[in-house]
Design a protein around this motif. Structure first.
Motif, PDB file in Angstrom:
ATOM      1  N   GLY A   1       0.761  -1.154   0.040  1.00  0.00           N
ATOM      2  CA  GLY A   1       0.081   0.210   0.103  1.00  0.00           C
ATOM      3  C   GLY A   1       0.778   1.264   0.045  1.00  0.00           C
ATOM      4  O   GLY A   1       0.272   2.431   0.111  1.00  0.00           O
TER       5      GLY A   1
ATOM      6  N   LEU B   1       1.263   1.510  -5.465  1.00  0.00           N
ATOM      7  CA  LEU B   1       0.617   2.286  -5.906  1.00  0.00           C
ATOM      8  C   LEU B   1       0.889   2.789  -7.419  1.00  0.00           C
ATOM      9  O   LEU B   1       0.083   2.809  -8.400  1.00  0.00           O
ATOM     10  CB  LEU B   1       0.138   3.663  -5.265  1.00  0.00           C
ATOM     11  CG  LEU B   1      -1.077   3.400  -4.371  1.00  0.00           C
ATOM     12  CD1 LEU B   1      -0.999   2.285  -3.322  1.00  0.00           C
ATOM     13  CD2 LEU B   1      -1.549   4.520  -3.675  1.00  0.00           C
TER      14      LEU B   1
ATOM     15  N   LEU C   1      -4.935  -4.606  -6.356  1.00  0.00           N
ATOM     16  CA  LEU C   1      -3.846  -3.960  -5.306  1.00  0.00           C
ATOM     17  C   LEU C   1      -4.555  -4.627  -4.040  1.00  0.00           C
ATOM     18  O   LEU C   1      -5.947  -4.351  -3.667  1.00  0.00           O
ATOM     19  CB  LEU C   1      -4.031  -2.665  -5.398  1.00  0.00           C
ATOM     20  CG  LEU C   1      -2.978  -2.041  -4.243  1.00  0.00           C
ATOM     21  CD1 LEU C   1      -1.664  -1.987  -4.953  1.00  0.00           C
ATOM     22  CD2 LEU C   1      -3.315  -0.655  -3.935  1.00  0.00           C
TER      23      LEU C   1
ATOM     24  N   HIS D   1      -3.869  -4.753   0.219  1.00  0.00           N
ATOM     25  CA  HIS D   1      -2.877  -4.375   1.235  1.00  0.00           C
ATOM     26  C   HIS D   1      -3.763  -4.479   2.579  1.00  0.00           C
ATOM     27  O   HIS D   1      -4.730  -4.571   2.803  1.00  0.00           O
ATOM     28  CB  HIS D   1      -3.087  -2.678   1.188  1.00  0.00           C
ATOM     29  CG  HIS D   1      -2.399  -1.955   2.097  1.00  0.00           C
ATOM     30  ND1 HIS D   1      -0.968  -2.187   2.406  1.00  0.00           N
ATOM     31  CD2 HIS D   1      -2.807  -0.869   2.860  1.00  0.00           C
ATOM     32  CE1 HIS D   1      -0.853  -1.453   3.446  1.00  0.00           C
ATOM     33  NE2 HIS D   1      -1.649  -0.671   3.891  1.00  0.00           N
TER      34      HIS D   1
ATOM     35  N   VAL E   1      -4.652   2.783   1.836  1.00  0.00           N
ATOM     36  CA  VAL E   1      -3.202   2.994   1.264  1.00  0.00           C
ATOM     37  C   VAL E   1      -2.418   4.024   1.690  1.00  0.00           C
ATOM     38  O   VAL E   1      -2.929   5.008   2.455  1.00  0.00           O
ATOM     39  CB  VAL E   1      -3.435   2.944  -0.116  1.00  0.00           C
ATOM     40  CG1 VAL E   1      -4.082   1.754  -0.917  1.00  0.00           C
ATOM     41  CG2 VAL E   1      -4.147   4.216  -0.724  1.00  0.00           C
TER      42      VAL E   1
ATOM     43  N   ALA F   1      -7.232   6.051  -3.223  1.00  0.00           N
ATOM     44  CA  ALA F   1      -7.923   4.817  -3.183  1.00  0.00           C
ATOM     45  C   ALA F   1      -9.023   4.525  -4.206  1.00  0.00           C
ATOM     46  O   ALA F   1      -9.384   3.841  -5.042  1.00  0.00           O
ATOM     47  CB  ALA F   1      -8.124   4.096  -1.549  1.00  0.00           C
TER      48      ALA F   1
ATOM     49  N   GLU G   1      -9.557   3.105  -8.007  1.00  0.00           N
ATOM     50  CA  GLU G   1     -10.802   2.242  -8.321  1.00  0.00           C
ATOM     51  C   GLU G   1     -11.452   2.716  -9.581  1.00  0.00           C
ATOM     52  O   GLU G   1     -12.185   1.857 -10.313  1.00  0.00           O
ATOM     53  CB  GLU G   1     -11.703   2.024  -7.162  1.00  0.00           C
ATOM     54  CG  GLU G   1     -10.912   1.336  -5.836  1.00  0.00           C
ATOM     55  CD  GLU G   1     -12.004   0.402  -5.074  1.00  0.00           C
ATOM     56  OE1 GLU G   1     -12.671   0.877  -4.436  1.00  0.00           O
ATOM     57  OE2 GLU G   1     -11.889  -1.013  -5.533  1.00  0.00           O
TER      58      GLU G   1
ATOM     59  N   VAL H   1      -8.995  -2.464  -5.746  1.00  0.00           N
ATOM     60  CA  VAL H   1      -8.319  -2.273  -4.413  1.00  0.00           C
ATOM     61  C   VAL H   1      -8.961  -2.923  -3.312  1.00  0.00           C
ATOM     62  O   VAL H   1     -10.229  -2.890  -2.873  1.00  0.00           O
ATOM     63  CB  VAL H   1      -8.358  -0.679  -4.112  1.00  0.00           C
ATOM     64  CG1 VAL H   1      -7.477  -0.451  -2.814  1.00  0.00           C
ATOM     65  CG2 VAL H   1      -7.793  -0.118  -5.272  1.00  0.00           C
TER      66      VAL H   1
END
Ligand code: FAD
Length: 460
Positions: A177, A182, A197, A199, A204, A217, A221, A227
């Protein structure tokens, strides 16, 4: 006085080591630098620079979509990974060559070898099997990606390999994250790779302002990245089709590739520092004071190996301050306060100073100015992307102590905002600056509305 082979021996020709070596050599000192990989270090070879080229390459897909909104028809465009890789590698080789030339022009000797500290004044060039002595030794060996000790961890790539993939995967799971996770999520997504992703934390970009974290975040998306928060790998398995990420909560995700971007560790393993008596922190970082001095009077360390602020300009400044102090007779400390930073996620982030939470803890009462809006470029065709700007102001003095931005060009904008904020600008002085119109940055000097913590909670 003892007779040494060199006045300075630098281990590692990355951002910090090269700057220190060049400046020291330019003072007339006898300087040698050892580099076990390629001159330029992480930043030039497998960090900031190739990463930014990949960000540029991946952004064109988004530009193409925006262009359609403006009446263009760029949908026939296609991307060829091998062509990009070849161009990228050519440019990296050119830049590395410039670093070599600069070192040589300054008069520093370069040894393409792994170096190991033998004692406070002796370094061994491992492959040459040669020992040399130096009055001062500077450790500038940087960091290395960290992988968790879980089954199948060796199957996952890290940022090191991401720069040299033979082909682009169709799908990727990126664990992490932080800024590197990223940035690569944005890169792969932009290049058409189905990107997830994962995390383990609640959001993040730990360490950044909470509004920035939530906003990024959300926008990632919106751009198509899946995410998943509060989730971490238990193991990675290779199958006939690709890989399966088995997660700690019992879920699993199939993908063509798995990447771990879970942080970096100072690179001191096998360097001999403990034998020379140099104190290391628990994570292996070299412990230094404000002048980058270790506890051994003839050994210094700068850059990521000291795990202070792990950014290229910081390593460069620490290297320069060391050279200034030791070879120009001007005691110089690098000021680690108000260092601006950028995340080249899509959309990108620019930040400097305290987060709202840090400011509330340190200063008590703060005024918060915040705005979220659709940038002009996207409102034109009804694009949904929004940017965020936030100022954190100390209530008692009206000093701006933090500036946090998400949106197009914010890494460029934050550099100039950082100048004023580091100089201690107050909100009235900031507001007296006339806007540049029509820009995103003008919103910064026209923020008038203060938010209460309750309103901010609702906004986040
Ligand atoms: P390095 O640049 O890592 O240099 C260390 C050098 O020492 C290496 O060349 C290594 O091969 C060599 N070495 C190590 N051990 C030995 C030994 N025993 N003998 C001989 N040589 C040795 N920072 C930013 O500011 N902006 C960014 O956008 C950014 N993006 C990044 C993206 C990625 C993917 C990564 C991984 C990092 C990024 N960074 C960025 C961080 C930045 O690259 C580092 O902070 C910076 O390179 C640190 O410089 P350094 O001199 O400490 O170490």
């Amino acid at each position: 006085m003892a007779n040494y082979d060199y006045d300075l021996f630098v281990i590692g020709a990355g951002s910090g080591g090269v700057r220190a070596a060049r400046l020291a050599a330019m003072s007339g000192a006898r300087v040698a630098v050892a580099e076990e990989h390629r001159v330029g270090g992480t930043c030039v070879i497998r960090g900031c620079v190739p990463k930014k080229f990949m960000v540029y390459a991946s952004e064109f897909a988004h530009h193409a979509k925006t262009a359609e909104g403006y009446g263009w028809s760029p949908s026939q465009a296609s991307f060829d990974w091998p062509t990009f890789l070849a161009a990228k590698d050519k440019e990296i080789a050119r830049l590395s060559g410039i670093y070599v030339t600069n070192l040589q022009n300054a008069g520093a000797e370069l040894a393409h070898d792994r170096a190991r500290v033998v004692d406070p004044h002796t370094v061994e060039l491992v492959n040459h099997g040669r020992k040399v002595t130096a009055e001062r030794i500077l450790v500038a060996t940087g960091g290395r990606p960290w992988k968790p000790d879980i089954p199948g961890a060796e199957l996952a790539i890290t940022s090191e390999e991401a720069f040299h993939l033979e082909a682009l995967p169709k799908s990727i799971v990126i664990a992490g994250g932080g800024f590197i996770a990223l940035e690569f999520a944005g890169i792969f997504n932009g290049l058409g790779v189905k990107t997830t992703l994962v995390h383990r934390g609640p959001n993040v970009l730990r360490g950044f302002d909470d509004h920035v974290r939530a906003h990024v975040a959300e926008e990632m998306e919106r751009r198509g990245i899946k995410v998943i928060l509060g989730c971490q790998h238990a193991s990675v398995e290779k199958t006939g089709k690709g890989y399966v990420s088995h997660m700690a909560d019992g879920s699993s995700i199939e993908s063509d590739l798995v990447m771990f971007a879970l942080g970096r560790q100072p690179y001191t393993k096998g360097l001999g520092l403990e034998d020379a008596g140099v104190a290391l922190a628990e994570n292996g970082a070299v412990v230094v004071d404000d002048y980058s001095r270790t506890n051994v009077p003839s050994i210094w360390a700068v850059g990521d190996v000291t795990d202070r602020i792990n950014l290229t300009p910081v390593a460069i400044r620490e290297g320069a301050a060391f050279a200034q102090t030791e070879f120009y007779g001007q005691p110089t400390r690098f000021d680690h306060e108000m260092v601006a930073s950028a995340v080249f996620s899509q959309p990108p982030v620019g930040a400097v100073g305290m987060t709202e939470a840090e400011a509330r803890r340190a200063l008590g009462k703060v005024d918060i100015y915040l705005s979220r809006f659709r940038p002009m470029k996207y409102t034109f065709f009804g694009g949904a992307e929004r940017c965020l700007i936030k100022l954190v102001v100390e209530a008692a003095t009206q000093k701006i102590v933090g500036c946090h931005l998400v949106g197009p060009d914010t890494p460029e904008i934050i550099q100039m905002a950082a100048v004023a904020i580091k100089m201690g600008v107050t909100k009235p002085q900031w507001d007296s600056t006339c806007a540049v119109h029509p820009t995103l940055a003008e919103e910064l000097v026209t923020l008038r509305e203060k938010f209460t913590p309750q309103e901010l909670g609702a906004a986040a």
